[in-house]
Write a protein that holds these residues in place. Structure first.
Motif, PDB file in Angstrom:
ATOM      1  N   ASN A   1       0.823  -1.211   0.000  1.00  0.00           N
ATOM      2  CA  ASN A   1       0.000   0.000   0.000  1.00  0.00           C
ATOM      3  C   ASN A   1       0.858   1.263   0.000  1.00  0.00           C
ATOM      4  O   ASN A   1       0.526   2.238  -0.665  1.00  0.00           O
ATOM      5  CB  ASN A   1      -0.962   0.016   1.189  1.00  0.00           C
TER       6      ASN A   1
ATOM      7  N   ASN B   1       2.027   1.831  -3.309  1.00  0.00           N
ATOM      8  CA  ASN B   1       0.854   2.345  -3.986  1.00  0.00           C
ATOM      9  C   ASN B   1       0.736   3.857  -3.867  1.00  0.00           C
ATOM     10  O   ASN B   1       0.571   4.583  -4.840  1.00  0.00           O
ATOM     11  CB  ASN B   1      -0.336   1.761  -3.224  1.00  0.00           C
TER      12      ASN B   1
ATOM     13  N   GLN C   1       1.021   6.699  -6.672  1.00  0.00           N
ATOM     14  CA  GLN C   1      -0.103   7.588  -6.967  1.00  0.00           C
ATOM     15  C   GLN C   1       0.269   9.046  -6.759  1.00  0.00           C
ATOM     16  O   GLN C   1      -0.294   9.938  -7.391  1.00  0.00           O
ATOM     17  CB  GLN C   1      -1.299   7.232  -6.078  1.00  0.00           C
TER      18      GLN C   1
ATOM     19  N   ARG D   1       1.345   4.924 -17.523  1.00  0.00           N
ATOM     20  CA  ARG D   1       0.543   4.297 -16.477  1.00  0.00           C
ATOM     21  C   ARG D   1      -0.817   3.870 -17.001  1.00  0.00           C
ATOM     22  O   ARG D   1      -1.300   2.778 -16.710  1.00  0.00           O
ATOM     23  CB  ARG D   1       0.385   5.304 -15.337  1.00  0.00           C
ATOM     24  N   LEU D   2      -1.438   4.744 -17.792  1.00  0.00           N
ATOM     25  CA  LEU D   2      -2.775   4.437 -18.306  1.00  0.00           C
ATOM     26  C   LEU D   2      -2.700   3.693 -19.635  1.00  0.00           C
ATOM     27  O   LEU D   2      -3.728   3.284 -20.171  1.00  0.00           O
ATOM     28  CB  LEU D   2      -3.580   5.716 -18.489  1.00  0.00           C
TER      29      LEU D   2
ATOM     30  N   ASN E   1      -5.569   8.147  -0.389  1.00  0.00           N
ATOM     31  CA  ASN E   1      -5.457   6.703  -0.227  1.00  0.00           C
ATOM     32  C   ASN E   1      -6.190   6.252   1.033  1.00  0.00           C
ATOM     33  O   ASN E   1      -7.009   5.334   1.011  1.00  0.00           O
ATOM     34  CB  ASN E   1      -3.979   6.313  -0.177  1.00  0.00           C
TER      35      ASN E   1
ATOM     36  N   ASN F   1      -9.894   6.391   0.840  1.00  0.00           N
ATOM     37  CA  ASN F   1     -10.371   5.257   0.030  1.00  0.00           C
ATOM     38  C   ASN F   1     -10.410   3.989   0.863  1.00  0.00           C
ATOM     39  O   ASN F   1     -11.391   3.252   0.861  1.00  0.00           O
ATOM     40  CB  ASN F   1      -9.446   4.998  -1.159  1.00  0.00           C
ATOM     41  N   LEU F   2      -9.307   3.738   1.575  1.00  0.00           N
ATOM     42  CA  LEU F   2      -9.212   2.508   2.370  1.00  0.00           C
ATOM     43  C   LEU F   2     -10.319   2.463   3.409  1.00  0.00           C
ATOM     44  O   LEU F   2     -10.861   1.413   3.722  1.00  0.00           O
ATOM     45  CB  LEU F   2      -7.862   2.415   3.070  1.00  0.00           C
TER      46      LEU F   2
ATOM     47  N   MET G   1      -8.295   4.652 -11.466  1.00  0.00           N
ATOM     48  CA  MET G   1      -7.238   3.654 -11.317  1.00  0.00           C
ATOM     49  C   MET G   1      -6.704   3.656  -9.883  1.00  0.00           C
ATOM     50  O   MET G   1      -6.483   2.609  -9.291  1.00  0.00           O
ATOM     51  CB  MET G   1      -6.127   3.978 -12.294  1.00  0.00           C
ATOM     52  N   GLN G   2      -6.505   4.850  -9.334  1.00  0.00           N
ATOM     53  CA  GLN G   2      -6.033   4.945  -7.948  1.00  0.00           C
ATOM     54  C   GLN G   2      -7.023   4.275  -7.001  1.00  0.00           C
ATOM     55  O   GLN G   2      -6.631   3.567  -6.082  1.00  0.00           O
ATOM     56  CB  GLN G   2      -5.876   6.413  -7.544  1.00  0.00           C
ATOM     57  N   ILE G   3      -8.305   4.525  -7.238  1.00  0.00           N
ATOM     58  CA  ILE G   3      -9.321   3.931  -6.361  1.00  0.00           C
ATOM     59  C   ILE G   3      -9.238   2.404  -6.440  1.00  0.00           C
ATOM     60  O   ILE G   3      -9.266   1.726  -5.415  1.00  0.00           O
ATOM     61  CB  ILE G   3     -10.731   4.423  -6.748  1.00  0.00           C
TER      62      ILE G   3
ATOM     63  N   GLU H   1      -6.640   0.562  -7.213  1.00  0.00           N
ATOM     64  CA  GLU H   1      -5.426   0.134  -6.494  1.00  0.00           C
ATOM     65  C   GLU H   1      -5.663   0.137  -4.985  1.00  0.00           C
ATOM     66  O   GLU H   1      -5.284  -0.800  -4.272  1.00  0.00           O
ATOM     67  CB  GLU H   1      -4.260   1.071  -6.816  1.00  0.00           C
ATOM     68  N   ASN H   2      -6.280   1.202  -4.511  1.00  0.00           N
ATOM     69  CA  ASN H   2      -6.503   1.324  -3.066  1.00  0.00           C
ATOM     70  C   ASN H   2      -7.496   0.285  -2.558  1.00  0.00           C
ATOM     71  O   ASN H   2      -7.306  -0.300  -1.486  1.00  0.00           O
ATOM     72  CB  ASN H   2      -6.995   2.730  -2.718  1.00  0.00           C
TER      73      ASN H   2
END
Lengths: 314, 315
Positions: free
Chosen positions: A38, A41, A45, A230-231, A279, A282-283, B77-79, B81-82
């Motif tokens: 993470n 990650n 990001q 990345r995309l 992040n 989101n988590l 994409m970030q979402i 991944e998270n």
């Protein structure tokens, strides 16, 4: 150590402490936060915003602002994509992308310096022009699907560290040296501190200001390379609102919008705070609407500290 | 200084803590991520509602996340991944970009998270190249919907119309399919001409502006097809501003509540109804099957319907 630089250090200490406490809170709230995957990650990001914010830091320290960075990300990205699709070798395509970023920055800087217009107006105009150029160039459609070599710029890793993170560290290292150890770097601070005095001291303010915006364009193009890899796609609408994220990272990191002070270390921590916040939220499953409120509150809180500190100093 | 830092940090902590009411980590229900394009569109709000109801019924812990802006693939994409980090058992996603999203799906595949696609299809070639396998696609056939709208226009105009089209974001599979369907349906009617077709990027205010400009250039447009209702509703305002209400037929897509009101009021002619809450429901039902290891059909199609003044009265 002068009083002012001690304050700058204290301010940065506050930013770092903010990051540490934020991370601790997340660690306490969710078991998923403090894990190696993470954190990698988050670093990944954060990388794009962090790189764009390098240029923004140069610009803001010099007393300016650059609203065109998001559009430059888009135009450099689609040019890169088109060059790769057109069969250009990777180095050529990269040179085209970076060249476009630098050119946009030079145009910004030249109009600001020689035209004597406020940076806000010029870069606002360029934001629209460059975005429009990206849309015209692609007819609004994304350019997609590149070879694995190019994609490894985002997907690759070195010793477990993702390539974008390595790129970010390299950009910060070089930029930090430029900002703190070169004459150009000193002029960036001097122009932001007192432009008139700098000019009277015999420095070509116009030239150096133009270069500052070129730096901003250059790093925006670098961010575009990572984003596109990345995309696996370059979109003409990519990078929308990146300018605001970059400004936020810069001011959270303690760079003053009045110019003359700030540091890249602060900006990096500022970008990380934003990345960790997004992040973490989101988590925790916080709704995306609430996330915006929290991020906004953090930006205002950080600048509030900046302002109160200044009042103390005077 | 120290005091200030403490205040700042406390505020930060408080703001994070206060948002954490919805984080029960204790349930043994399978956790499933529903990643939407956005939540500031009634379509996706409805989809979320349908999904949530099904999740509650079937014992799934649903985490719903969305980007702030519909076009933000990087954020999506970030979402993804998270969410993978939180140990989700399945990913349900409405891709912001048919190709771009593949990079995010690769991450889900690497984490062995089954993927269910809703509403917007993933580009098959890009997915195959990346070795991404999706369990199923849940959606309605946008091409058929476009055809439905086109056939309706042929019908109500008696095969004679000058049509202006409001497109979605160029390059989006959803919008492109609707337009293809529409054009295919009207192409055999010689009296129907598409005089203008321009993107208004799915948005209401852009629908207003773009159609206002269209009317300037082509004052004899008598029919509008908008690839979404928000754009159609914008066009209706532009028609009203030009004093042409009632003289231009507006056909939209999505059958949003506002659009139904406009249809009932007579300012709008018709809209193709999709059933986003049905999509949400079908997606979660598929998730449960996928987690159980059941085989799913390649696609699950949700019905489409033409909403007109008559159909609203009948209901």
């Amino acid at each position: 150590m002068t009083r002012s630089s001690r304050l700058t250090h204290a301010r940065q200490f506050g930013t770092v402490l903010g990051l540490v406490v934020l991370s601790s809170v997340l660690w306490a709230l969710t078991p998923h936060f403090l894990t190696v995957p993470n954190l990698l990650n988050v670093a990944q990001q954060t990388s794009i915003n962090a790189i764009v914010a390098v240029g923004m830091t140069f610009v803001i320290i010099s007393g300016g602002i650059d609203l065109s960075v998001g559009s430059i990300v888009a135009l450099s990205g689609v040019a890169l994509g088109a060059a790769l699709q057109g069969g250009q070798a990777l180095p050529v395509a990269l040179a085209i992308a970076l060249g476009i970023g630098v050119t946009c920055g030079l145009v910004n800087g030249a109009i600001i310096s020689w035209g004597g217009l406020p940076p806000f107006i010029v870069t606002l105009g360029m934001m629209s022009i460059v975005r429009g150029a990206a849309l015209v160039f692609t007819e609004g459609r994304p350019v997609s699907s590149f070879d694995p070599l190019f994609r490894s710029l985002a997907a690759g890793q070195l010793g477990g560290v993702p390539a974008p993170v390595i790129a970010t560290m390299a950009v910060y290292l070089v930029a930090h040296v430029v900002l703190t150890r070169t004459t150009f770097g000193r002029y960036v601070y001097a122009i932001g501190g007192n432009e008139e005095a700098t000019r009277l001291a015999g420095v070509s303010v116009r030239f150096h200001k133009t270069m500052i915006y070129a730096v901003s364009g250059l790093v925006s193009a670098m961010a575009a390379v990572i984003l596109t890899a990345r995309l696996n796609s370059a979109q003409p609408i990519a990078g929308t609102m990146y300018e605001l994220d970059a400004i936020a990272a810069t001011v959270i990191g303690g760079t003053s919008l009045m110019g003359g002070e700030g540091s890249l270390a602060g900006t990096l921590v500022g970008a990380l705070i934003m990345g960790v916040l997004r992040n973490g939220l989101n988590l925790l499953g916080v709704s995306s609407f609430l996330q915006q409120i929290v991020i906004g509150a953090v930006i205002i809180g950080a600048v509030l500290i900046d302002t109160v500190l200044k009042r103390h100093r005077n | 200084m120290r005091k200030l830092t403490v205040v700042f940090v406390a505020a930060l902590a408080a703001s994070v803590l206060s948002c954490n009411r919805a984080a029960p980590e204790t349930t043994d229900k399978p956790k499933v991520a529903l990643v939407l394009k956005t939540l500031n569109h009634p379509f996706f709000v409805d989809m979320r509602r349908g999904a949530q109801e099904a999740a509650d019924r079937l014992g799934v812990q649903l985490e719903v996340q969305a980007a702030e802006r519909e076009i933000d693939v990087e954020k999506q994409m970030q979402i993804v991944e998270n969410m993978i980090q939180t140990g989700i058992k399945a990913l349900v996603i409405t891709p912001s970009g048919s190709r771009e999203i593949v990079s995010a799906l690769v991450k889900a595949r690497d984490a062995n998270v089954p993927i269910i696609i809703v509403d917007t299809r993933v580009d098959e070639k890009a997915a195959a190249e990346a070795g991404v396998h999706t369990e199923t696609f849940v959606g309605s056939d946008n091409y058929e919907g476009g055809k439905l709208a086109g056939a309706h226009v042929v019908n109500v105009t008696g095969g004679k119309a000058r049509v202006g089209i409001l497109e979605g974001i160029p390059g989006h599979e959803t919008g492109d399919s609707r337009l293809r369907g529409f054009r295919d349906a009207v192409k055999d009617a010689p009296g129907i001409t598409v005089v203008e077709s321009q993107p208004a990027n799915w948005e209401r205010d852009q629908g207003f502006n773009v159609f206002q400009n269209m009317l300037q250039a082509q004052p004899d447009i008598d029919t509008v097809f908008a690839a979404s209702d928000l754009m159609a509703l914008g066009a209706i305002e532009a028609i009203a501003a030009a004093g042409k209400t009632g003289r231009i037929k507006v056909v939209g897509f999505d059958a949003l509540d506002d659009a139904k009101k406009a249809i009932a009021a007579g300012t709008m002619d018709a809209s193709v109804a999709q059933f986003p809450s049905e999509m949400g429901k079908a997606a979660i039902e598929s998730v449960v099957k996928a987690i159980r290891g059941e085989k799913l059909p390649a696609s699950i199609m949700v019905k489409l319907e033409m909403v007109t003044k008559e159909s609203l009265v009948r209901r």
